[in-house]
Design a protein around this motif. Structure first.
Motif, PDB file in Angstrom:
ATOM      1  N   PHE A 115      52.621   5.591  14.214  1.00  0.00           N
ATOM      2  CA  PHE A 115      51.423   5.734  13.379  1.00  0.00           C
ATOM      3  C   PHE A 115      51.351   4.696  12.260  1.00  0.00           C
ATOM      4  N   LEU A 174      62.509  29.612   5.601  1.00  0.00           N
ATOM      5  CA  LEU A 174      63.682  29.512   4.729  1.00  0.00           C
ATOM      6  C   LEU A 174      63.207  29.265   3.298  1.00  0.00           C
ATOM      7  N   ILE A 214      61.103  18.666   4.326  1.00  0.00           N
ATOM      8  CA  ILE A 214      61.354  20.052   3.903  1.00  0.00           C
ATOM      9  C   ILE A 214      62.844  20.231   3.601  1.00  0.00           C
ATOM     10  N   LEU A 218      64.514  21.620   0.099  1.00  0.00           N
ATOM     11  CA  LEU A 218      65.360  22.819   0.008  1.00  0.00           C
ATOM     12  C   LEU A 218      66.847  22.496  -0.161  1.00  0.00           C
ATOM     13  N   VAL A 240      49.517  11.364   9.396  1.00  0.00           N
ATOM     14  CA  VAL A 240      48.739  11.094  10.616  1.00  0.00           C
ATOM     15  C   VAL A 240      47.655  12.159  10.742  1.00  0.00           C
ATOM     16  N   ASN A 242      44.892  14.023  13.557  1.00  0.00           N
ATOM     17  CA  ASN A 242      44.467  14.266  14.926  1.00  0.00           C
ATOM     18  C   ASN A 242      43.006  14.701  14.881  1.00  0.00           C
ATOM     19  N   THR A 334      48.208  15.891   9.146  1.00  0.00           N
ATOM     20  CA  THR A 334      49.647  16.111   8.923  1.00  0.00           C
ATOM     21  C   THR A 334      50.108  15.078   7.891  1.00  0.00           C
ATOM     22  N   GLY A 363      66.887  17.648  14.834  1.00  0.00           N
ATOM     23  CA  GLY A 363      65.511  17.182  14.660  1.00  0.00           C
ATOM     24  C   GLY A 363      65.426  15.708  14.984  1.00  0.00           C
ATOM     25  N   ASP A 364      64.200  15.238  15.216  1.00  0.00           N
ATOM     26  CA  ASP A 364      64.055  13.860  15.710  1.00  0.00           C
ATOM     27  C   ASP A 364      64.538  12.806  14.716  1.00  0.00           C
ATOM     28  N   SER A 373      60.363  11.415  18.367  1.00  0.00           N
ATOM     29  CA  SER A 373      59.512  11.890  19.463  1.00  0.00           C
ATOM     30  C   SER A 373      59.989  13.268  19.906  1.00  0.00           C
ATOM     31  N   MET A 374      59.218  13.897  20.785  1.00  0.00           N
ATOM     32  CA  MET A 374      59.646  15.192  21.329  1.00  0.00           C
ATOM     33  C   MET A 374      60.974  15.019  22.059  1.00  0.00           C
ATOM     34  N   ALA A 377      63.684  14.846  19.641  1.00  0.00           N
ATOM     35  CA  ALA A 377      63.978  16.166  19.077  1.00  0.00           C
ATOM     36  C   ALA A 377      64.858  16.959  20.052  1.00  0.00           C
TER      37      ALA A 377
HETATM   38  C1  LIG Z   1      49.632  13.792  15.926  1.00  0.00           C
HETATM   39  C2  LIG Z   1      50.979  13.716  16.575  1.00  0.00           C
HETATM   40  C3  LIG Z   1      51.080  13.283  17.909  1.00  0.00           C
HETATM   41  C4  LIG Z   1      52.327  13.182  18.523  1.00  0.00           C
HETATM   42  N1  LIG Z   1      52.390  12.798  19.833  1.00  0.00           N
HETATM   43  C5  LIG Z   1      53.597  12.741  20.450  1.00  0.00           C
HETATM   44  C6  LIG Z   1      53.695  12.411  21.833  1.00  0.00           C
HETATM   45  O1  LIG Z   1      52.693  12.180  22.511  1.00  0.00           O
HETATM   46  N2  LIG Z   1      54.933  12.355  22.394  1.00  0.00           N
HETATM   47  C7  LIG Z   1      56.062  12.632  21.673  1.00  0.00           C
HETATM   48  O2  LIG Z   1      57.168  12.581  22.233  1.00  0.00           O
HETATM   49  N3  LIG Z   1      55.995  12.944  20.370  1.00  0.00           N
HETATM   50  C8  LIG Z   1      54.792  13.012  19.742  1.00  0.00           C
HETATM   51  N4  LIG Z   1      54.728  13.353  18.415  1.00  0.00           N
HETATM   52  C9  LIG Z   1      55.995  13.517  17.671  1.00  0.00           C
HETATM   53  C10 LIG Z   1      56.600  14.884  17.909  1.00  0.00           C
HETATM   54  O3  LIG Z   1      55.651  15.889  17.621  1.00  0.00           O
HETATM   55  C11 LIG Z   1      57.826  15.040  16.992  1.00  0.00           C
HETATM   56  O4  LIG Z   1      58.699  13.961  17.222  1.00  0.00           O
HETATM   57  C12 LIG Z   1      58.558  16.333  17.270  1.00  0.00           C
HETATM   58  O5  LIG Z   1      57.721  17.457  17.105  1.00  0.00           O
HETATM   59  C13 LIG Z   1      59.742  16.464  16.312  1.00  0.00           C
HETATM   60  O6  LIG Z   1      60.378  17.676  16.573  1.00  0.00           O
HETATM   61  P1  LIG Z   1      61.331  18.328  15.503  1.00  0.00           P
HETATM   62  O7  LIG Z   1      61.842  19.583  16.119  1.00  0.00           O
HETATM   63  O8  LIG Z   1      62.289  17.305  15.003  1.00  0.00           O
HETATM   64  O9  LIG Z   1      60.402  18.668  14.235  1.00  0.00           O
HETATM   65  P2  LIG Z   1      59.094  19.574  14.169  1.00  0.00           P
HETATM   66  O10 LIG Z   1      58.402  19.624  15.484  1.00  0.00           O
HETATM   67  O11 LIG Z   1      58.333  19.057  12.982  1.00  0.00           O
HETATM   68  O12 LIG Z   1      59.673  21.017  13.873  1.00  0.00           O
HETATM   69  C14 LIG Z   1      60.116  21.411  12.600  1.00  0.00           C
HETATM   70  C15 LIG Z   1      59.902  22.912  12.462  1.00  0.00           C
HETATM   71  O13 LIG Z   1      60.388  23.345  11.196  1.00  0.00           O
HETATM   72  C16 LIG Z   1      59.546  24.384  10.755  1.00  0.00           C
HETATM   73  N5  LIG Z   1      59.687  24.588   9.315  1.00  0.00           N
HETATM   74  C17 LIG Z   1      59.138  23.879   8.286  1.00  0.00           C
HETATM   75  N6  LIG Z   1      59.488  24.410   7.109  1.00  0.00           N
HETATM   76  C18 LIG Z   1      60.294  25.475   7.365  1.00  0.00           C
HETATM   77  C19 LIG Z   1      60.979  26.442   6.552  1.00  0.00           C
HETATM   78  N7  LIG Z   1      60.924  26.407   5.214  1.00  0.00           N
HETATM   79  N8  LIG Z   1      61.700  27.398   7.175  1.00  0.00           N
HETATM   80  C20 LIG Z   1      61.791  27.455   8.535  1.00  0.00           C
HETATM   81  N9  LIG Z   1      61.159  26.573   9.354  1.00  0.00           N
HETATM   82  C21 LIG Z   1      60.424  25.585   8.770  1.00  0.00           C
HETATM   83  C22 LIG Z   1      58.152  23.904  11.152  1.00  0.00           C
HETATM   84  O14 LIG Z   1      57.254  25.000  11.195  1.00  0.00           O
HETATM   85  C23 LIG Z   1      58.424  23.308  12.529  1.00  0.00           C
HETATM   86  O15 LIG Z   1      58.262  24.278  13.536  1.00  0.00           O
HETATM   87  C24 LIG Z   1      53.498  13.485  17.780  1.00  0.00           C
HETATM   88  C25 LIG Z   1      53.397  13.916  16.452  1.00  0.00           C
HETATM   89  C26 LIG Z   1      52.153  14.041  15.850  1.00  0.00           C
HETATM   90  C27 LIG Z   1      52.079  14.522  14.423  1.00  0.00           C
END
Ligand SMILES: Cc1cc2nc3c(=O)[nH]c(=O)nc-3n(C[C@H](O)[C@H](O)[C@H](O)COP(=O)(O)OP(=O)(O)OC[C@H]3O[C@@H](n4cnc5c(N)ncnc54)[C@H](O)[C@@H]3O)c2cc1C
Length: 403
Positions: A115, A174, A214, A218, A240, A242, A334, A363-364, A373-374, A377
């Motif tokens: 992005f 949390l 986050i 914390l 970013v 959407n 976001t 996490g990623d 990326s997913m 992650a």
């Molecule tokens: C618009 C957009 C498009 C994308 N497109 C793609 C794509 O096409 N392909 C791809 O591979 N990746 C894509 N991504 C990136 C992908 O979404 C991330 O890389 C991935 O979700 C990261 O996963 P994560 O588990 O590290 O973090 P996250 O998915 O951010 O998960 C973190 C979690 O922590 C939780 N959380 C936050 N605060 C607290 C708290 N205090 N207590 C407990 N839980 C909490 C949140 O609710 C969330 O569920 C995109 C991202 C965006 C924003």
């Protein structure tokens, strides 16, 4: 990701698309330039795809780019990591690759990957993606999930955990890490929702899967002084937006992801073609990524939709502004999404194991080879699980000693 889909037995929910990368051509509104990957092994499918595309790159540009890329191909990941000291634009200049290659291809790719623009993004990010495209036959092939991720992907994960005796509890944010005297985690304080009181949760081992911003908020004070956690200050989520738009008629039949190559927009797709749940033979439903979003994140939804529609007039000149009617729109902002992968960020990415004896990160943004990326992650989750399993005897001994 593919392994996860396999383990969950939901591979049929992936809708694979034709192996091609499609770019809009701003100078010829409404047309596409394609990199078609033939069904032969990598890296030959990628090389053929690049050589066959003559709309975007000239032959001298292709040759200069191929020569510039040689060190990454020959030296592999070690070289790719070293290039984190350059932005992508700086790396292109260093390799003598014409600036036009950036404009034609890599503005779109860096916006799609993180992005941000090539003047900001680390060369490591683009080189990692290109290496995957060249090393894995299907590394650049697109697949769409057949519906909304919470039902189609997250629910099977929850079921998988529950079937094995685990529990997934939602709406349990949390509030605080409660520390023991030695600085390890004694409990998690969970904020009570809807008037419920806060609660304490105790475990043998604790893993944070929260986004880096986050986690920083914390972070307990005693941890902040440790070099390991201090490094997280070097990471910050990138904004970013959407945009989801519903139209009263069909704008395109393209059943794939598209790179818009327009100033405001990044990748987009007509979900009425690409995704079973939104399938509609008569009406389009576009999902678009607006990036870089730093100047837009504070603007109103109306302003964002208006600016998006102006750019769509370039992509669909036959129907916009006259022809297709916008029925509905939804803007999802976001402000802090994936960590901003500017140059030099690699050294700030933490390992999954931390200096705290019963606490892990995942996490990623944690160190793994699949970027923000997913896929990254999922891989980080596996690395965390491996680290916990490796240390299990130590954790069990600590538990027995304190009992
Ligand atoms: C618009 C957009 C498009 C994308 N497109 C793609 C794509 O096409 N392909 C791809 O591979 N990746 C894509 N991504 C990136 C992908 O979404 C991330 O890389 C991935 O979700 C990261 O996963 P994560 O588990 O590290 O973090 P996250 O998915 O951010 O998960 C973190 C979690 O922590 C939780 N959380 C936050 N605060 C607290 C708290 N205090 N207590 C407990 N839980 C909490 C949140 O609710 C969330 O569920 C995109 C991202 C965006 C924003």
């Amino acid at each position: 990701m593919l392994q996860l889909f396999k383990e969950l037995n939901i591979e049929d929910r992936l809708q694979w698309k034709e192996h091609t990368l499609m770019f809009n051509q701003p100078e010829k509104p409404g047309t596409y330039s394609r990199f078609d990957f033939p069904p032969i092994p990598a890296p030959f499918n990628g090389i053929v795809a690049i050589l066959r595309n003559n709309d975007m790159l000239t032959w001298p540009e292709k040759i200069k780019f191929a020569i510039g890329l040689l060190p990454a191909i020959i030296k592999g990941q070690r070289y790719v990591e070293e290039m984190d000291k350059y932005t992508w634009t700086e790396w292109l200049q260093k390799q003598g690759i014409p600036e036009r290659v950036n404009k034609e291809v890599f503005i779109a790719m860096s916006k799609a990957l993180n992005f941000i623009d090539p003047d900001e993004i680390s060369a490591t990010i683009l080189l990692t993606a290109l290496n995957r495209f060249l090393q894995e036959t299907n590394g650049s092939k697109m697949a769409f999930l057949d519906g909304a991720p919470p039902e189609r992907l997250c629910q099977p994960v929850v079921d998988h955990v529950a079937e094995r005796g685990g529990q997934v509890l939602l709406n349990k944010p949390l509030k605080e890490f409660v520390l023991a005297e030695d600085g390890s985690v004694e409990a998690l304080k969970i904020r009570g929702i809807d008037g419920e009181p806060d609660e304490l949760v105790k475990a043998d081992v604790y893993v944070s899967a929260m986004p880096v911003d986050i986690m920083k908020l914390l972070m307990p004070d005693p941890w902040k002084q440790q070099a390991f956690f201090e490094k997280l200050d070097g990471l910050e989520g990138v904004p970013v937006i959407n945009v989801h738009l519903w139209f009263d008629k069909k704008l395109t039949d393209v059943d794939n992801l598209l790179f818009s190559r327009s100033p405001l927009l990044s990748v987009y797709a007509d979900m009425s073609n690409t995704c079973r749940e939104y399938e509609d033979p008569d009406k389009s439903m576009l999902e678009l990524v607006l990036a870089p979003a730093k100047d837009w994140i504070g603007k109103s939804d109306e302003d964002i939709v208006e600016a998006t529609m102006l750019e769509l007039a370039q992509l669909f000149p036959k129907d916009i502004p006259n022809g297709a009617k916008l029925l509905k729109s939804k803007v999802v902002k976001t402000p802090r999404s994936v960590y901003k992968a500017t140059k030099g960020r690699q050294e700030y990415r933490p390992s999954q194991e931390t200096p705290i004896r019963n606490f892990y990160l995942t996490g990623d943004y944690t160190m793994q080879m699949y970027l923000a990326s997913m896929e990254g992650a999922v891989l980080s989750g596996k690395l965390t699980a491996q680290a916990v399993a490796k240390n299990a005897p130590k954790h069990i001994a600590e538990k027995n000693a304190s009992a």
